[in-house]
Scaffold this motif. Sequence first.
Motif, PDB file in Angstrom:
ATOM      1  N   ASN A 277      11.505   9.200  -5.454  1.00  0.00           N
ATOM      2  CA  ASN A 277      11.282  10.508  -6.060  1.00  0.00           C
ATOM      3  C   ASN A 277      10.433  11.449  -5.221  1.00  0.00           C
ATOM      4  OD1 ASN A 277      12.695   9.928  -8.537  1.00  0.00           O
ATOM      5  ND2 ASN A 277      10.991   8.580  -9.033  1.00  0.00           N
ATOM      6  N   ASP A 278       9.757  10.920  -4.226  1.00  0.00           N
ATOM      7  CA  ASP A 278       8.870  11.732  -3.389  1.00  0.00           C
ATOM      8  C   ASP A 278       9.082  11.343  -1.930  1.00  0.00           C
ATOM      9  OD1 ASP A 278       6.834  12.987  -1.993  1.00  0.00           O
ATOM     10  OD2 ASP A 278       5.248  12.357  -3.368  1.00  0.00           O
ATOM     11  N   PRO A 279       9.796  12.159  -1.167  1.00  0.00           N
ATOM     12  CA  PRO A 279      10.105  11.792   0.219  1.00  0.00           C
ATOM     13  C   PRO A 279       8.894  11.768   1.147  1.00  0.00           C
ATOM     14  CG  PRO A 279      10.782  14.041  -0.209  1.00  0.00           C
ATOM     15  CD  PRO A 279      10.352  13.463  -1.536  1.00  0.00           C
ATOM     16  N   ASN A 280       7.746  12.177   0.645  1.00  0.00           N
ATOM     17  CA  ASN A 280       6.528  12.161   1.456  1.00  0.00           C
ATOM     18  C   ASN A 280       5.574  11.034   1.063  1.00  0.00           C
ATOM     19  OD1 ASN A 280       7.304  14.519   2.929  1.00  0.00           O
ATOM     20  ND2 ASN A 280       6.901  15.643   1.057  1.00  0.00           N
ATOM     21  N   ARG A 281       6.016  10.168   0.176  1.00  0.00           N
ATOM     22  CA  ARG A 281       5.229   8.982  -0.186  1.00  0.00           C
ATOM     23  C   ARG A 281       5.936   7.759   0.377  1.00  0.00           C
ATOM     24  NH1 ARG A 281       3.066   8.855  -5.783  1.00  0.00           N
ATOM     25  NH2 ARG A 281       1.448   9.977  -4.673  1.00  0.00           N
ATOM     26  N   PHE A 282       5.176   6.977   1.104  1.00  0.00           N
ATOM     27  CA  PHE A 282       5.699   5.772   1.732  1.00  0.00           C
ATOM     28  C   PHE A 282       4.889   4.574   1.283  1.00  0.00           C
ATOM     29  CE2 PHE A 282       7.038   9.170   4.464  1.00  0.00           C
ATOM     30  CZ  PHE A 282       8.315   8.801   4.847  1.00  0.00           C
ATOM     31  N   TYR A 283       5.558   3.423   1.268  1.00  0.00           N
ATOM     32  CA  TYR A 283       4.924   2.157   0.926  1.00  0.00           C
ATOM     33  C   TYR A 283       5.107   1.193   2.093  1.00  0.00           C
ATOM     34  CZ  TYR A 283       5.652   4.234  -3.670  1.00  0.00           C
ATOM     35  OH  TYR A 283       5.676   5.100  -4.724  1.00  0.00           O
TER      36      TYR A 283
ATOM     37  N   VAL B 220       0.842  -1.191   0.000  1.00  0.00           N
ATOM     38  CA  VAL B 220       0.000   0.000   0.000  1.00  0.00           C
ATOM     39  C   VAL B 220       0.878   1.241   0.000  1.00  0.00           C
ATOM     40  CG1 VAL B 220      -1.969  -1.093   1.146  1.00  0.00           C
ATOM     41  CG2 VAL B 220      -0.193  -0.032   2.518  1.00  0.00           C
ATOM     42  N   ALA B 221       0.299   2.343  -0.475  1.00  0.00           N
ATOM     43  CA  ALA B 221       1.006   3.624  -0.493  1.00  0.00           C
ATOM     44  C   ALA B 221       0.268   4.617   0.386  1.00  0.00           C
ATOM     45  CB  ALA B 221       1.089   4.153  -1.922  1.00  0.00           C
TER      46      ALA B 221
ATOM     47  N   PHE C 236      -2.133   1.779  14.458  1.00  0.00           N
ATOM     48  CA  PHE C 236      -1.453   2.453  13.359  1.00  0.00           C
ATOM     49  C   PHE C 236      -2.377   3.476  12.710  1.00  0.00           C
ATOM     50  CE2 PHE C 236      -0.620   2.486   8.719  1.00  0.00           C
ATOM     51  CZ  PHE C 236       0.585   3.166   8.738  1.00  0.00           C
ATOM     52  N   PHE C 237      -3.592   3.086  12.389  1.00  0.00           N
ATOM     53  CA  PHE C 237      -4.512   4.014  11.731  1.00  0.00           C
ATOM     54  C   PHE C 237      -4.975   5.115  12.669  1.00  0.00           C
ATOM     55  CE2 PHE C 237      -4.467   0.865   8.411  1.00  0.00           C
ATOM     56  CZ  PHE C 237      -4.447   1.673   7.286  1.00  0.00           C
ATOM     57  N   ARG C 238      -5.035   4.842  13.957  1.00  0.00           N
ATOM     58  CA  ARG C 238      -5.350   5.917  14.904  1.00  0.00           C
ATOM     59  C   ARG C 238      -4.234   6.962  14.878  1.00  0.00           C
ATOM     60  NH1 ARG C 238      -3.937   8.073  19.276  1.00  0.00           N
ATOM     61  NH2 ARG C 238      -2.300   6.581  19.744  1.00  0.00           N
ATOM     62  N   ARG C 239      -2.988   6.504  14.859  1.00  0.00           N
ATOM     63  CA  ARG C 239      -1.840   7.414  14.902  1.00  0.00           C
ATOM     64  C   ARG C 239      -1.665   8.218  13.617  1.00  0.00           C
ATOM     65  NH1 ARG C 239       3.378   4.479  17.377  1.00  0.00           N
ATOM     66  NH2 ARG C 239       4.171   6.588  17.125  1.00  0.00           N
ATOM     67  N   ILE C 240      -2.015   7.649  12.473  1.00  0.00           N
ATOM     68  CA  ILE C 240      -1.759   8.342  11.205  1.00  0.00           C
ATOM     69  C   ILE C 240      -3.001   9.019  10.625  1.00  0.00           C
ATOM     70  CG2 ILE C 240       0.116   6.752  10.661  1.00  0.00           C
ATOM     71  CD1 ILE C 240      -1.937   5.850   8.295  1.00  0.00           C
ATOM     72  N   GLY C 241      -4.125   8.907  11.296  1.00  0.00           N
ATOM     73  CA  GLY C 241      -5.396   9.366  10.751  1.00  0.00           C
ATOM     74  C   GLY C 241      -5.418  10.773  10.195  1.00  0.00           C
ATOM     75  N   ASP C 242      -4.741  11.695  10.839  1.00  0.00           N
ATOM     76  CA  ASP C 242      -4.782  13.083  10.376  1.00  0.00           C
ATOM     77  C   ASP C 242      -3.466  13.551   9.751  1.00  0.00           C
ATOM     78  OD1 ASP C 242      -3.369  13.098  12.760  1.00  0.00           O
ATOM     79  OD2 ASP C 242      -4.248  14.967  13.470  1.00  0.00           O
ATOM     80  N   ILE C 243      -2.556  12.606   9.473  1.00  0.00           N
ATOM     81  CA  ILE C 243      -1.267  13.022   8.911  1.00  0.00           C
ATOM     82  C   ILE C 243      -0.962  12.387   7.557  1.00  0.00           C
ATOM     83  CG2 ILE C 243      -0.296  13.474  11.183  1.00  0.00           C
ATOM     84  CD1 ILE C 243       1.351  10.927  10.937  1.00  0.00           C
ATOM     85  N   ALA C 244      -1.792  11.441   7.120  1.00  0.00           N
ATOM     86  CA  ALA C 244      -1.496  10.730   5.871  1.00  0.00           C
ATOM     87  C   ALA C 244      -2.769  10.460   5.086  1.00  0.00           C
ATOM     88  CB  ALA C 244      -0.796   9.407   6.182  1.00  0.00           C
ATOM     89  N   GLU C 245      -2.619  10.455   3.766  1.00  0.00           N
ATOM     90  CA  GLU C 245      -3.694  10.033   2.881  1.00  0.00           C
ATOM     91  C   GLU C 245      -3.388   8.626   2.412  1.00  0.00           C
ATOM     92  OE1 GLU C 245      -4.636  12.673  -0.318  1.00  0.00           O
ATOM     93  OE2 GLU C 245      -4.193  14.424   0.919  1.00  0.00           O
ATOM     94  N   GLY C 246      -4.363   7.780   2.479  1.00  0.00           N
ATOM     95  CA  GLY C 246      -4.172   6.401   2.069  1.00  0.00           C
ATOM     96  C   GLY C 246      -4.852   5.485   3.057  1.00  0.00           C
ATOM     97  N   PRO C 247      -4.774   4.219   2.833  1.00  0.00           N
ATOM     98  CA  PRO C 247      -3.875   3.557   1.892  1.00  0.00           C
ATOM     99  C   PRO C 247      -4.429   3.500   0.475  1.00  0.00           C
ATOM    100  CG  PRO C 247      -5.071   1.899   3.113  1.00  0.00           C
ATOM    101  CD  PRO C 247      -5.495   3.245   3.656  1.00  0.00           C
TER     102      PRO C 247
END
Length: 101
Positions: free
Chosen positions: A46-52, A6-7, A75-86
Amino acid sequence: MYHVAVAFDVQPDRREEFIAAAHADARESAVDEPFTQRFELVVDENDPNRFYLDEVYDDAAAFDKHMAGPHFAEFFRRIGDIAEGPTWLIRGSRVVDPTAA
């Protein structure tokens, strides 16, 4: 083996929080889930803000167990407001070559 990739696109100023959350999920899953075979975090070249997340489980049922478990939820609680995805990239079973040694 069941593979999942996932990205996530992460807010630039929140990268370290995302990395910490992903590493915690990987560590805790490795300890508590014997059916989790691999859990790796990869940053896009190429994009330091995209993680897999590159994950491998015994089978699809094992991935379902992971998704129902506490580490996935945390994990999803911690990243809920800082990342788009998966964004799903891969979700499927490995095709093994029966002639390979």
